[in-house]
Scaffold this motif. Structure first.
Motif, PDB file in Angstrom:
ATOM      1  N   SER A   1       0.616  -1.147   0.471  1.00  0.00           N
ATOM      2  CA  SER A   1      -0.116  -0.140   0.031  1.00  0.00           C
ATOM      3  C   SER A   1       0.660   1.328   0.077  1.00  0.00           C
ATOM      4  N   GLU A   2       0.157   2.210  -0.576  1.00  0.00           N
ATOM      5  CA  GLU A   2       0.846   3.209  -0.652  1.00  0.00           C
ATOM      6  C   GLU A   2       0.949   4.289   0.947  1.00  0.00           C
ATOM      7  N   LEU A   3       1.584   5.145   1.772  1.00  0.00           N
ATOM      8  CA  LEU A   3       1.479   5.446   2.482  1.00  0.00           C
ATOM      9  C   LEU A   3       1.988   6.944   1.846  1.00  0.00           C
ATOM     10  N   ARG A   4       2.905   7.468   1.520  1.00  0.00           N
ATOM     11  CA  ARG A   4       2.430   8.913   1.295  1.00  0.00           C
ATOM     12  C   ARG A   4       4.178   8.779  -0.463  1.00  0.00           C
ATOM     13  N   ARG A   5       4.010  10.298  -0.550  1.00  0.00           N
ATOM     14  CA  ARG A   5       4.688  10.712  -1.940  1.00  0.00           C
ATOM     15  C   ARG A   5       5.114  12.074  -1.057  1.00  0.00           C
ATOM     16  N   GLY A   6       7.134  12.000  -1.657  1.00  0.00           N
ATOM     17  CA  GLY A   6       7.607  12.903  -1.198  1.00  0.00           C
ATOM     18  C   GLY A   6       8.368  13.803  -3.388  1.00  0.00           C
ATOM     19  N   SER A   7       8.478  14.732  -3.117  1.00  0.00           N
ATOM     20  CA  SER A   7       8.951  15.915  -4.580  1.00  0.00           C
ATOM     21  C   SER A   7       9.852  16.400  -4.376  1.00  0.00           C
ATOM     22  N   ASN A   8      10.341  16.292  -4.722  1.00  0.00           N
ATOM     23  CA  ASN A   8      11.528  17.134  -5.336  1.00  0.00           C
ATOM     24  C   ASN A   8      11.945  18.433  -6.485  1.00  0.00           C
ATOM     25  N   ARG A   9      11.826  19.675  -6.312  1.00  0.00           N
ATOM     26  CA  ARG A   9      10.975  20.333  -7.262  1.00  0.00           C
ATOM     27  C   ARG A   9       9.915  20.189  -8.481  1.00  0.00           C
ATOM     28  N   GLY A  10       8.899  20.071  -7.635  1.00  0.00           N
ATOM     29  CA  GLY A  10       7.602  19.764  -8.651  1.00  0.00           C
ATOM     30  C   GLY A  10       7.644  17.909  -9.390  1.00  0.00           C
ATOM     31  N   HIS A  11       8.747  17.346  -8.747  1.00  0.00           N
ATOM     32  CA  HIS A  11       8.969  15.726  -9.564  1.00  0.00           C
ATOM     33  C   HIS A  11       8.826  15.191  -8.236  1.00  0.00           C
ATOM     34  N   LEU A  12       7.804  13.833  -8.917  1.00  0.00           N
ATOM     35  CA  LEU A  12       8.092  12.466  -7.812  1.00  0.00           C
ATOM     36  C   LEU A  12       9.398  12.106  -7.131  1.00  0.00           C
ATOM     37  N   ASP A  13       9.640  12.130  -6.033  1.00  0.00           N
ATOM     38  CA  ASP A  13      10.985  11.893  -5.417  1.00  0.00           C
ATOM     39  C   ASP A  13      11.360  10.780  -4.467  1.00  0.00           C
ATOM     40  N   HIS A  14       9.726  10.614  -4.396  1.00  0.00           N
ATOM     41  CA  HIS A  14       9.831   8.839  -3.256  1.00  0.00           C
ATOM     42  C   HIS A  14       8.710   8.879  -2.747  1.00  0.00           C
ATOM     43  N   ILE A  15       8.175   7.193  -2.738  1.00  0.00           N
ATOM     44  CA  ILE A  15       7.040   6.821  -2.227  1.00  0.00           C
ATOM     45  C   ILE A  15       6.959   6.225  -1.214  1.00  0.00           C
ATOM     46  N   VAL A  16       6.642   5.945   0.377  1.00  0.00           N
ATOM     47  CA  VAL A  16       6.676   5.712   0.764  1.00  0.00           C
ATOM     48  C   VAL A  16       5.877   4.674   1.130  1.00  0.00           C
ATOM     49  N   MET A  17       5.924   3.495   1.193  1.00  0.00           N
ATOM     50  CA  MET A  17       4.964   2.570   0.812  1.00  0.00           C
ATOM     51  C   MET A  17       4.666   1.116   1.912  1.00  0.00           C
ATOM     52  N   ALA A  18       3.800   0.390   1.936  1.00  0.00           N
ATOM     53  CA  ALA A  18       3.865  -0.764   3.462  1.00  0.00           C
ATOM     54  C   ALA A  18       3.842  -1.645   2.696  1.00  0.00           C
ATOM     55  N   ASP A  19       4.233  -3.205   2.941  1.00  0.00           N
ATOM     56  CA  ASP A  19       4.011  -4.221   2.686  1.00  0.00           C
ATOM     57  C   ASP A  19       3.147  -4.703   2.874  1.00  0.00           C
ATOM     58  N   PRO A  20       2.478  -6.040   2.674  1.00  0.00           N
ATOM     59  CA  PRO A  20       1.122  -6.495   3.614  1.00  0.00           C
ATOM     60  C   PRO A  20       0.906  -6.811   4.758  1.00  0.00           C
ATOM     61  N   GLU A  21       2.114  -6.186   5.122  1.00  0.00           N
ATOM     62  CA  GLU A  21       1.848  -6.112   6.925  1.00  0.00           C
ATOM     63  C   GLU A  21       2.240  -5.135   7.433  1.00  0.00           C
ATOM     64  N   GLY A  22       2.696  -4.481   7.039  1.00  0.00           N
ATOM     65  CA  GLY A  22       2.635  -2.666   6.914  1.00  0.00           C
ATOM     66  C   GLY A  22       3.718  -2.900   7.127  1.00  0.00           C
ATOM     67  N   ASN A  23       4.836  -2.922   7.405  1.00  0.00           N
ATOM     68  CA  ASN A  23       6.711  -2.729   7.338  1.00  0.00           C
ATOM     69  C   ASN A  23       6.294  -1.732   6.443  1.00  0.00           C
ATOM     70  N   GLU A  24       7.289  -0.557   6.900  1.00  0.00           N
ATOM     71  CA  GLU A  24       6.942   1.106   5.611  1.00  0.00           C
ATOM     72  C   GLU A  24       8.949   0.283   5.030  1.00  0.00           C
ATOM     73  N   PHE A  25       8.649   0.522   3.100  1.00  0.00           N
ATOM     74  CA  PHE A  25       9.590   0.739   2.846  1.00  0.00           C
ATOM     75  C   PHE A  25       9.545   2.040   1.469  1.00  0.00           C
ATOM     76  N   CYS A  26      10.859   2.204   1.419  1.00  0.00           N
ATOM     77  CA  CYS A  26      10.195   3.900   0.445  1.00  0.00           C
ATOM     78  C   CYS A  26      10.741   2.734  -1.673  1.00  0.00           C
ATOM     79  N   LEU A  27      10.377   3.648  -2.166  1.00  0.00           N
ATOM     80  CA  LEU A  27      10.380   3.407  -3.955  1.00  0.00           C
ATOM     81  C   LEU A  27      11.324   5.249  -4.044  1.00  0.00           C
ATOM     82  N   VAL A  28      12.752   4.927  -4.149  1.00  0.00           N
ATOM     83  CA  VAL A  28      13.905   6.086  -4.521  1.00  0.00           C
ATOM     84  C   VAL A  28      14.230   5.625  -5.542  1.00  0.00           C
TER      85      VAL A  28
END
Length: 149
Positions: free
Chosen positions: A122-149
């Protein structure tokens, strides 16, 4: 100097369903299920040999890097659920890094997010840098957070 072999460590994740998380993280990390111990053709054969009761066969699972270079990841069944924010997390470097054009980085992050949401994240939140997507904070099926960068 110690008599330990180098590289003998793994990451272990406490969880409710080891098989579920092993399947998810194998996809997320481009890993595969861990090989059974030497001398056994399957984990089931090893469980039977060690007289592990069948109801305990999903008490743990492991995945490994197909090249055998990166650490193994284990999943251990525990009774308690996740209750607070992770103190550390994995960053999955999917964008190619800041040397890539911001639009291309955003497209790569978005594409991987879609794939992992379809696999149970699941997607938790997004981060941007200068108007562009910089990373997405996500959670695995049991809620453990990880980031796509």
């Amino acid at each position: 100097m110690t008599d330990r072999e180098p590289g003998l460590w793994a990451v272990t994740v406490d969880c409710a369903d080891p098989a579920l998380l092993a399947t998810f993280w194998a996809l997320a990390l481009d890993y595969r299920p861990a090989d059974p111990p030497s001398g056994f053709e399957s984990w089931e054969q090893w469980f039977e040999h060690c007289e592990v009761p069948e109801q305990e066969w999903n008490d743990g699972a492991a995945i490994q890097d197909p090249s055998g270079v990166l650490p193994q990841v284990g999943f251990l069944k525990v009774p308690e659920g996740k209750t607070v924010k992770n103190r550390w997390h994995l960053d999955l470097k999917v964008s190619g890094g800041r040397a890539q054009p911001p639009r291309l980085r955003s497209e790569r992050i978005e594409a991987r997010a879609v794939e992992l949401v379809a696999a149970g994240a699941s997607e938790l939140r997004r981060g941007s840098n200068r108007g562009h997507l910089d990373h997405i904070v996500m959670a695995d099926p049991e809620g453990n957070e990880f980031c796509l960068v």
